[in-house]
Every structure is written in structure tokens, then in C-alpha cells.
Design a protein around this motif. Structure first.
Motif, PDB file in Angstrom:
ATOM      1  N   ARG A 121     -16.933  -6.184 -15.016  1.00 31.32           N
ATOM      2  CA  ARG A 121     -15.894  -6.606 -15.953  1.00 31.32           C
ATOM      3  C   ARG A 121     -16.331  -7.890 -16.666  1.00 31.32           C
ATOM      4  NH1 ARG A 121     -11.731  -7.662 -12.661  1.00 31.32           N
ATOM      5  NH2 ARG A 121     -10.994  -5.538 -12.728  1.00 31.32           N
ATOM      6  N   ILE A 122     -16.157  -7.905 -17.984  1.00 29.24           N
ATOM      7  CA  ILE A 122     -16.456  -9.108 -18.762  1.00 29.24           C
ATOM      8  C   ILE A 122     -15.285 -10.062 -18.614  1.00 29.24           C
ATOM      9  CG2 ILE A 122     -16.872 -10.024 -21.073  1.00 29.24           C
ATOM     10  CD1 ILE A 122     -18.009  -7.209 -21.764  1.00 29.24           C
ATOM     11  N   LYS A 123     -15.572 -11.254 -18.139  1.00 30.47           N
ATOM     12  CA  LYS A 123     -14.530 -12.258 -17.969  1.00 30.47           C
ATOM     13  C   LYS A 123     -14.712 -13.365 -19.002  1.00 30.47           C
ATOM     14  CE  LYS A 123     -12.633 -13.053 -14.107  1.00 30.47           C
ATOM     15  NZ  LYS A 123     -12.207 -13.445 -12.760  1.00 30.47           N
ATOM     16  N   ARG A 124     -13.746 -14.262 -19.023  1.00 32.30           N
ATOM     17  CA  ARG A 124     -13.804 -15.350 -19.997  1.00 32.30           C
ATOM     18  C   ARG A 124     -15.124 -16.102 -19.891  1.00 32.30           C
ATOM     19  NH1 ARG A 124      -9.756 -20.335 -19.520  1.00 32.30           N
ATOM     20  NH2 ARG A 124     -10.585 -20.203 -17.432  1.00 32.30           N
ATOM     21  N   ARG A 125     -15.582 -16.339 -18.637  1.00 35.16           N
ATOM     22  CA  ARG A 125     -16.805 -17.128 -18.477  1.00 35.16           C
ATOM     23  C   ARG A 125     -18.003 -16.454 -19.164  1.00 35.16           C
ATOM     24  NH1 ARG A 125     -15.916 -15.586 -12.593  1.00 35.16           N
ATOM     25  NH2 ARG A 125     -16.947 -13.583 -12.426  1.00 35.16           N
ATOM     26  N   ASP A 126     -18.001 -15.112 -19.200  1.00 37.41           N
ATOM     27  CA  ASP A 126     -19.107 -14.408 -19.853  1.00 37.41           C
ATOM     28  C   ASP A 126     -19.073 -14.637 -21.366  1.00 37.41           C
ATOM     29  OD1 ASP A 126     -19.945 -13.254 -17.393  1.00 37.41           O
ATOM     30  OD2 ASP A 126     -18.287 -11.842 -17.571  1.00 37.41           O
ATOM     31  N   VAL A 127     -17.842 -14.607 -21.904  1.00 39.00           N
ATOM     32  CA  VAL A 127     -17.689 -14.836 -23.342  1.00 39.00           C
ATOM     33  C   VAL A 127     -18.099 -16.265 -23.665  1.00 39.00           C
ATOM     34  CG1 VAL A 127     -16.022 -14.974 -25.220  1.00 39.00           C
ATOM     35  CG2 VAL A 127     -15.863 -13.125 -23.549  1.00 39.00           C
ATOM     36  N   GLU A 128     -17.639 -17.194 -22.822  1.00 38.18           N
ATOM     37  CA  GLU A 128     -17.943 -18.592 -23.114  1.00 38.18           C
ATOM     38  C   GLU A 128     -19.430 -18.881 -22.951  1.00 38.18           C
ATOM     39  OE1 GLU A 128     -15.015 -20.745 -20.928  1.00 38.18           O
ATOM     40  OE2 GLU A 128     -13.517 -20.428 -22.515  1.00 38.18           O
ATOM     41  N   ALA A 129     -20.041 -18.217 -21.974  1.00 40.40           N
ATOM     42  CA  ALA A 129     -21.484 -18.407 -21.790  1.00 40.40           C
ATOM     43  C   ALA A 129     -22.235 -17.876 -23.011  1.00 40.40           C
ATOM     44  CB  ALA A 129     -21.951 -17.697 -20.533  1.00 40.40           C
ATOM     45  N   ALA A 130     -21.762 -16.737 -23.517  1.00 43.07           N
ATOM     46  CA  ALA A 130     -22.428 -16.156 -24.690  1.00 43.07           C
ATOM     47  C   ALA A 130     -22.290 -17.082 -25.895  1.00 43.07           C
ATOM     48  CB  ALA A 130     -21.835 -14.782 -25.002  1.00 43.07           C
ATOM     49  N   LEU A 131     -21.098 -17.666 -26.024  1.00 43.87           N
ATOM     50  CA  LEU A 131     -20.888 -18.569 -27.157  1.00 43.87           C
ATOM     51  C   LEU A 131     -21.703 -19.848 -26.975  1.00 43.87           C
ATOM     52  CD1 LEU A 131     -17.038 -18.108 -27.658  1.00 43.87           C
ATOM     53  CD2 LEU A 131     -18.878 -17.179 -29.049  1.00 43.87           C
ATOM     54  N   ALA A 132     -21.814 -20.295 -25.705  1.00 42.07           N
ATOM     55  CA  ALA A 132     -22.555 -21.523 -25.436  1.00 42.07           C
ATOM     56  C   ALA A 132     -24.059 -21.319 -25.626  1.00 42.07           C
ATOM     57  CB  ALA A 132     -22.267 -22.003 -24.021  1.00 42.07           C
ATOM     58  N   ARG A 133     -24.521 -20.079 -25.318  1.00 31.38           N
ATOM     59  CA  ARG A 133     -25.943 -19.775 -25.504  1.00 31.38           C
ATOM     60  C   ARG A 133     -26.332 -19.958 -26.960  1.00 31.38           C
ATOM     61  NH1 ARG A 133     -25.502 -15.295 -22.151  1.00 31.38           N
ATOM     62  NH2 ARG A 133     -25.180 -13.882 -23.883  1.00 31.38           N
ATOM     63  N   GLY A 134     -25.291 -19.996 -27.775  1.00 29.80           N
ATOM     64  CA  GLY A 134     -25.573 -20.150 -29.198  1.00 29.80           C
ATOM     65  C   GLY A 134     -25.426 -18.822 -29.860  1.00 29.80           C
ATOM     66  N   PRO A 135     -25.019 -18.863 -31.098  1.00 30.67           N
ATOM     67  CA  PRO A 135     -24.729 -17.636 -31.818  1.00 30.67           C
ATOM     68  C   PRO A 135     -25.962 -16.754 -31.973  1.00 30.67           C
ATOM     69  CG  PRO A 135     -23.970 -19.579 -33.009  1.00 30.67           C
ATOM     70  CD  PRO A 135     -24.830 -20.058 -31.906  1.00 30.67           C
ATOM     71  N   THR A 136     -27.147 -17.300 -31.712  1.00 30.30           N
ATOM     72  CA  THR A 136     -28.333 -16.468 -31.889  1.00 30.30           C
ATOM     73  C   THR A 136     -28.436 -15.414 -30.804  1.00 30.30           C
ATOM     74  OG1 THR A 136     -29.598 -18.070 -30.651  1.00 30.30           O
ATOM     75  CG2 THR A 136     -29.677 -18.246 -33.029  1.00 30.30           C
ATOM     76  N   GLY A 137     -27.751 -15.664 -29.668  1.00 26.37           N
ATOM     77  CA  GLY A 137     -27.782 -14.677 -28.596  1.00 26.37           C
ATOM     78  C   GLY A 137     -29.171 -14.515 -28.042  1.00 26.37           C
ATOM     79  N   GLU A 138     -29.400 -13.367 -27.388  1.00 32.04           N
ATOM     80  CA  GLU A 138     -30.707 -13.148 -26.791  1.00 32.04           C
ATOM     81  C   GLU A 138     -31.708 -12.733 -27.850  1.00 32.04           C
ATOM     82  OE1 GLU A 138     -28.517 -11.459 -22.905  1.00 32.04           O
ATOM     83  OE2 GLU A 138     -28.296 -10.769 -24.952  1.00 32.04           O
ATOM     84  N   GLY A 139     -32.957 -13.072 -27.627  1.00 35.56           N
ATOM     85  CA  GLY A 139     -34.027 -12.605 -28.504  1.00 35.56           C
ATOM     86  C   GLY A 139     -34.055 -13.286 -29.857  1.00 35.56           C
ATOM     87  N   GLY A 140     -33.303 -14.346 -30.009  1.00 38.52           N
ATOM     88  CA  GLY A 140     -33.380 -15.124 -31.240  1.00 38.52           C
ATOM     89  C   GLY A 140     -32.792 -14.418 -32.446  1.00 38.52           C
TER      90      GLY A 140
END
Lengths: 324, 424
Positions: free
Chosen positions: B149-168
Motif C-alpha cells: 500500500r502506498i502511504k503518505r510517507r511514500d508520496v512525501e519521499a517521492a516529492l522529496a527525492r525531487g520532481p526528477t524522480g528515478e533515472g533523472g
């Protein structure tokens, strides 16, 4: 401020309300001469004479008597010795007390209090240890309160006695000896329908009722050791619910655990969980976790009883699941 | 127009569904009004269903032994000469909509509750809400909760990783057209959002963005602000129709923040526009009056059925219609495009692609010829004004090519080029 027991706080409330309003009277099994099996009505007979009466063992009749007395201008406070016997009172509650103001267009009021105590934990067996909170909270027209501190016991009993509607006042056999601070000079009644934040926290909201509030506080202490900040909300009023307090807390913590000592299936926790989904769905980061009694008779053997009735370990485990 | 065969009152009181026991005619058979078509069994009796009119039996929705709701059609009768396929086009569920998500069904896990629908993303309500606000597509996140299950922390981690996400991968901002909203991108989102953040704002006066008056600058300003707020160094811009004009204007204002620009039947490249359709859409208060105008948007009008019009109308309350009519009056007065971005297009040095349907009845594809020489130009046969809806797979492929090419150039190349431009 004085530190008094829960039973003494109830006794104080009864004395204060009987002194304040001479239409208030107390009746039930062993409440007068013996002073109540849990000593809540001790000394009232001496102070108020015939306004405190012993009755035969007939809960069905007693509840119907309370209804009639309330309709005819007095404020009866009925004690049903064990919540396990509430089913005997049900007809008067469901077909009389809760509906008369409605079907007679508010020509009658129903200012009566039904005090009773439920719950287990001391090996009293399947007929003397149940929590039938959901059964009475289900009925529109009844208010249901369940204080856990001596101060709330006093203030809520006073509020219940003054309320124009029938109030089911749920006590717990393990709470009577609980001590707590009570401001004797403050004779104000509580407001029915207001929850209390028993412990503030950030990560998970634990909604609990009656003695389960104490178990939730223990669980919160245990969770604090793991770095989890749990908020414990003592609902105090099972009906009406303090929706604002519930939604405000869940909006902050995004996780909810709901706890009640009654059975799980169609139980009070089911109502709480559904209420949270109705009003705070988009604030939830995990399913609401329910902690309730197993769906079976309460065992007499205390080792087995402990497995059936929820405790702080069950609550802490539920909080961990919510936060997983 | 196909006529539905319904059970009508044959269901009787208290019945919600009946069972089809027998069909007396086959698909393709000619029948007259009153002919026996089928028998259905209710709680009380077997009842005959008669033909409501003359015609040919088309699609059968409930075969023998099937249970069917009393208000659902058993099948359809076609008029003489009517194509059998038409009956299916008008059936619910065949209108253009998002294709099923390509994500494999999550493995069964005792920790997951619900989420049994294949392809459905299992996420907490809060995670959905946060992701929705941030324009983050949940299909591309891995959940750390029970059962994935995707939880808030996953969303926030994705946003914190930066909008570039994985692989640039750089984020992709998509801008919808006039009278649409961000949901129009659903068909493309599954293809394009993979591994990258998708930013899908509603334009002013559209969708969730509060209805408000104003002109092109007022439409542009909030999107410019959204672009400035993106943390990634650059963003791929895609715009359709009015959104295309907005994307082009954005690229002109912030060329350094734009990695590539893809314009799908963009506005702003000529005076000509089908004002009647704009007016008709703004005026329509009912699905029946909206339908003919929606059909003008696509090459094959059968793509747009009654259900589609009803769904579209449901999102067009009085406030939205009023706001859009006011906007249209500023942007397209008297059926003419008042915004002219041809010089912006000519000056655009970014990786650039224009996609246009050859059957576009709203904006003529010849306006695409204003593009500069380095632009890729795709003129799609058999496609109208909605290439991303009418040909989502092809448009997704073209976009993937543009995005990949722009990113393959890499930061260094771009910087070197920029330096050349500056010195040269």
C-alpha cells in the motif's frame, strides 16, 4: 481539590443533585439499606429517607417504573446492578423511554438516568462481565455516557440527572476504586457529548471508552518508548459522539485505533470506524484499526478472560499495524 | 439509432433482475413490432418480451441463462441499413475513455485489504489526496505499507527525492484545451507518467481551478507560477489547443526551464477557428445540445456517445459555463483567434514537435506550417482536434520520442549549445 474514589465521586453527585432538586430519587436492588453492591449509594438512605428505595429483582419492571416516574414529573435514578441485565430493560428503553417525547409531540419529557456497570477483568463470568455499550448506543433517543475519571463521573452524573432525556450511565466494576482529583467546590455539571484528550500525541489517534481509556494510556506509554506519539481520546459520551474532537485529531495524526471492551461484530468500534470513514476518509493514511472483545462469551477463568478482553498490549499492537 | 429491448413492466413488483430463459430470434433476424423476441423468468412467472418496433436484431446483451437488471437492455434492434457496430458504439462503456492501466495486478498479500481489482493502485486515502495535489501519479510509486500500500510517507519521499524522480527523468507538464480539464490526459498519463512526475494543472475557469474571468494573461499567470515552483531544473511541456498556446507562451517566457515543447493542435497560430463549436459548447446546458458540438471535435463522431456527453455535461455547471463563455469572448471574439503566438513559435529554439489531426474541424492543421525548420511535424490522418484522445498510443509514442531525444542531449550538450548561442 480532594482526591476521592470513583464510587465516592458518584455518591457525591447523587447527594448534590438530591439536595438541589427534591424530585430526584434513587431506586434499585440493594441501593438503600445495603448502600449498593459497589457502595455508590452508601449513606443516601440515611440522608434522604424514602427517596432512596430498595426494590425486588425485576429489571424489566424497574425500568418501566423509571419511565413512568419520569413522565409524571420526577427525576428517577435507577441502578441496574450489572449491565449484563440490560436486555431485561430493553423493552422499556426501546419502546417507551426513547420514543415517547417523539410520538407524543414533546408533551412528555423523560428525565431519567439508568446507572449500570459492566465490563470484565476480575473473573466474574459470562453473565456478569459483559459490555453491552453498543446495544444501548444503537437506540435513537437515548444518551449514553461512560466516564472514566472520578471528576468526570461526578460532573457527568449531575448532567445526566438534569438532562430532560433518558441517559444510560455506564460505569465499570474496575473503576470504582480508581482515585482522582475532584474540585468539590465546583458543582457544575459536565456537557454531555464532549470528548476529552486524555493524552496528546502526533502519530496515531486512539479513541477509547470507559476502562479502555486506561489501557489506551498504558499502550501510549509503551508506544512512546518506541518513539511513537499516540493521542488518547476519552470519548466520555458514546452517544452523542464528539465528532469534532474525533475528526480534528484524525486530521492531525492520519491514523486511528478505536477501542471498546464490547464485542467486535456489530460492536461500538464498528460505529467508530465507520464514523471516521464517513467524516475523515481523506485524512486516513491506513485503515482504521479496531480493538474489541473476541466474539464469544466472557470466560470465567481469568487466564482465558484476559485473552478475550482487550488490553494495552492489543491496543499497542493495533497502533503498530496502523503505522506499518 | 439502435432501439434497446427492455423488459419494462414484465419484471413485476419488487423485482430487480430477471433471468433470460430463451431467445426466439437470432442476431441479424428481421422482426416486426409485437413479435416474440425472448422469454424471461421473474420470481412469479415466465414472461414473453415482444419487439418494441420493426427492425433487425443487433447485439444481444444477455444470453440464455443470464441474469439481467430489469432496467438494462436485453439487446438492441437496428433500423434498416444501420450498421450492427453502431449498437455497440452506443452501449455504455464504449465511449472514449482511459485504457486500463498497464500495471500488473499486485500479488495477493495478507497485509492488503481490498485492492482486489487488477490494475488498481492500492494507496491510502491520504496518500491519494497528497499525490493529487502535487500532481504526482501514484502508478509510478512503490508502496511501503502492508501489501505494498502506498502511504503518505511514500508520496512525501517521492516529492522529496525531487520532481526528477528515478533515472533523472524530468517532469512533464500537460496543459488541457478549452472546455476540457486535466482528466483529459488520463489516457496518456499511464504511458507517459512512468518514472516521471506528471504535472496536470486545470487551466483557469476549467475543472478544479476556480471559475474566474480574465484573458490569456490570466490563464497564463497561474501556470507560469506552477512552472516556477517546480524544483527540477527543467520541465517537458505539452499543451493541447488553448493549452498549446499557453505552453508556447510559457516556453517563450522561461526558455531555460523548458526541456522540450510539444504542441497538439495548438491555438494561437492563426486567426481561423471554428467559433460555432466554441459557442455551442459554452451555450449547451444539456447533454443533447452538447453532443453535436463534442462530435465536431473528433474525426469519427461515433466515438462520442450519449454517455460521454452526459459525463461531460455533469462537469459543466453554470459557473463553469459562465467562466468559459467569458474567457472565449476574450480569446476567440467573433469566432476569431485574438491571441497570436506565431512569432513566439518562429523564435522557439527548443526541441519542438507539433501534432495535428488532418481532420481537425476546430483549428486547421495548415496553421502548423508556421513552425520553424527544426520542429518535428506530425499530421495524423483520420484524426480530428483531439489526437491525444483519438490516437493516444501514437501520441504517446511521439511524446516518448521527443522526451527521450531531449533528455539524451543531456545537460552538458545543452549548456554548450547555450554558450554557443550566447557567444555566437
Amino acid at each position: 481539590m480532594a482526591t476521592i474514589r470513583y464510587a465516592e465521586a458518584l455518591n457525591l453527585a447523587l447527594r448534590e443533585e438530591m439536595a438541589r432538586d427534591d424530585t430526584v430519587f434513587v431506586f434499585g436492588e440493594d441501593v438503600a439499606t445495603y448502600g449498593g453492591v459497589f457502595k455508590v449509594t452508601q449513606g443516601l438512605r440515611d440522608a434522604y429517607g424514602d427517596r432512596v428505595r430498595d426494590t425486588p429483582i425485576s429489571e424489566q419492571t424497574l425500568t418501566a417504573m423509571a419511565v413512568t416516574a419520569a413522565m409524571t414529573g420526577t427525576r428517577p435514578v435507577l441502578e441496574i446492578m450489572y449491565a449484563d441485565f440490560l436486555p431485561l430493560s430493553l423493552d422499556a428503553l426501546v419502546n417507551q423511554a426513547s420514543i415517547y417525547h417523539y410520538i407524543w409531540n414533546e408533551q412528555v419529557t423523560m428525565p431519567f438516568v439508568l446507572r449500570t456497570q459492566g465490563g470484565g477483568g476480575v473473573g466474574t463470568g459470562a453473565q456478569h462481565a459483559k459490555s453491552l455499550d453498543a446495544m444501548v448506543a444503537h437506540i435513537p433517543g437515548l444518551k449514553v455516557v461512560a466516564p472514566v475519571t472520578p471528576a468526570d463521573a461526578r460532573a457527568l452524573l449531575k448532567a445526566a440527572i438534569r438532562d430532560p432525556h433518558p441517559v444510560i450511565f455506564l460505569e465499570h466494576k474496575l473503576l470504582y476504586n480508581l482515585r482522582g482529583e475532584v474540585d468539590e467546590a465546583d458543582e457544575a455539571p459536565a456537557e454531555i457529548g464532549r470528548a476529552r484528550v486524555a493524552r496528546a500525541g502526533r502519530d496515531v489517534t486512539i479513541l477509547a471508552t470507559s476502562r479502555m481509556v486506561l489501557e489506551a494510556q498504558k499502550a501510549a506509554e509503551e508506544l512512546a518508548g518506541e518513539g511513537v506519539s499516540a493521542e488518547v481520546i476519552d470519548l466520555r459520551s458514546l452517544r452523542p459522539l464528539d465528532l469534532d474532537a474525533i475528526t480534528a485529531s484524525v486530521a492531525r495524526t492520519n491514523h486511528a485505533v478505536v477501542v471498546n471492551e464490547g464485542w467486535r461484530f456489530c460492536g461500538y468500534t464498528a460505529e467508530l470506524a465507520a464514523t471516521i470513514m464517513d467524516h475523515a476518509f481523506d485524512d486516513l493514511d491506513a485503515p482504521v484499526e479496531r480493538v474489541a472483545a473476541r466474539d464469544m462469551p466472557i470466560p470465567y477463568a481469568e487466564t482465558l478472560e484476559r485473552e478475550v478482553i482487550p488490553d494495552s498490549a492489543d491496543i499497542a499492537a493495533a497502533a503498530r499495524r496502523a503505522l506499518a | 439509432m439502435a432501439t434497446p429491448i427492455t423488459i419494462g413492466a414484465a419484471g413485476g413488483e419488487y423485482m430487480e433482475a430477471v433471468v433470460v430463459t430463451k431467445w426466439h430470434v437470432r442476431r441479424g433476424a428481421r422482426v416486426c413490432a409485437g413479435d416474440l423476441l425472448a422469454e424471461v423468468e421473474t420470481a412469479k412467472a415466465v414472461t414473453e418480451v415482444e419487439s418494441p418496433c420493426d427492425g433487425v436484431l443487433g447485439e444481444i446483451c444477455a444470453g440464455e441463462g443470464d441474469e439481467i437488471a430489469v432496467d438494462a437492455p436485453l439487446g438492441f434492434l437496428l433500423a434498416d441499413g444501420e450498421d450492427d457496430v453502431a449498437a455497440e458504439v452506443d452501449a455504455p462503456g464504449s465511449t472514449p475513455g482511459p485504457p486500463p492501466a498497464a500495471r500488473p495486478a499486485p500479488a495477493a498479500d495478507p497485509g492488503a485489504r481490498g485492492g482486489g481489482q487488477p490494475g488498481r493502485v492500492v494507496a491510502s486515502p491520504l496518500a491519494r489526496r497528497r499525490a493529487g495535489k502535487a500532481g504526482l501519479d501514484l502508478r509510478h510509486l512503490a508502496g511501503s505499507g502492508p501489501g505494498g500500500r502506498i502511504k503518505r510517507r511514500d508520496v512525501e519521499a517521492a516529492l522529496a527525492r525531487g520532481p526528477t524522480g528515478e533515472g533523472g527523468a524530468l517532469p512533464l507538464m500537460v496543459l488541457h484545451g478549452f472546455a476540457a480539464d486535466a482528466t483529459i490526459w488520463s489516457a496518456l498519463a499511464a504511458e507517459l507518467g512512468r518514472g516521471r512526475r506528471l504535472i496536470r494543472p486545470d487551466l483557469l475557469g476549467h475543472g478544479a481551478a476556480a471559475p474566474a474571468g480574465g484573458g490569456f494573461e490570466d490563464v497564463l499567470a497561474p501556470v507560469l507560477k506552477a512552472l516556477d515552483a517546480v524544483e527540477a531544473p527543467r520541465v517537458h511541456l505539452v499543451g493541447h489547443s488553448l493549452g498549446g498556446a499557453v505552453a508556447l507562451a510559457l516556453a517563450g517566457r522561461r526558455p531555460a526551464r523548458v526541456a522540450s515543447l510539444t504542441l497538439i493542435a495548438p491555438a494561437g497560430l492563426g486567426a481561423e477557428i471554428d467559433g460555432a463549436t466554441i459557442d455551442g459548447i459554452c451555450r449547451a446546458t444539456r447533454p443533447e445540445s452538447l453532443l453535436p458540438w463534442l462530435r465536431r471535435l473528433v474525426s469519427d463522431p461515433q466515438r462520442i456517445g450519449d454517455d460521454y456527453a452526459r459525463a461531460a455535461m455533469a462537469g459543466r455547471g453554470e459557473a463553469v459555463r459562465g467562466a468559459q463563455a467569458a474567457l472565449a469572448d476574450r480569446l476567440f471574439p467573433d469566432g476569431t483567434q485574438a491571441v497570436d503566438l506565431r512569432s513566439a513559435l518562429a523564435d522557439c529554439a527548443l526541441p519542438l514537435r507539433l501534432i495535428w489531426g488532418r481532420d481537425d474541424a476546430i483549428l486547421p492543421w495548415r496553421q502548423a506550417l508556421a513552425a520553424p525548420g527544426h520542429a518535428a511535424l506530425n499530421l495524423l490522418p483520420g484524426v480530428g482536434h483531439m489526437p491525444h484522445v483519438e490516437a493516444p498510443e501514437l501520441v504517446a509514442r511521439l511524446l516518448r520520442e521527443t522526451l527521450a531525444a531531449a533528455e539524451a542531449m543531456g545537460e552538458a550538450t545543452l549548456e554548450a549549445e547555450a554558450a554557443q548561442w550566447l557567444t555566437g
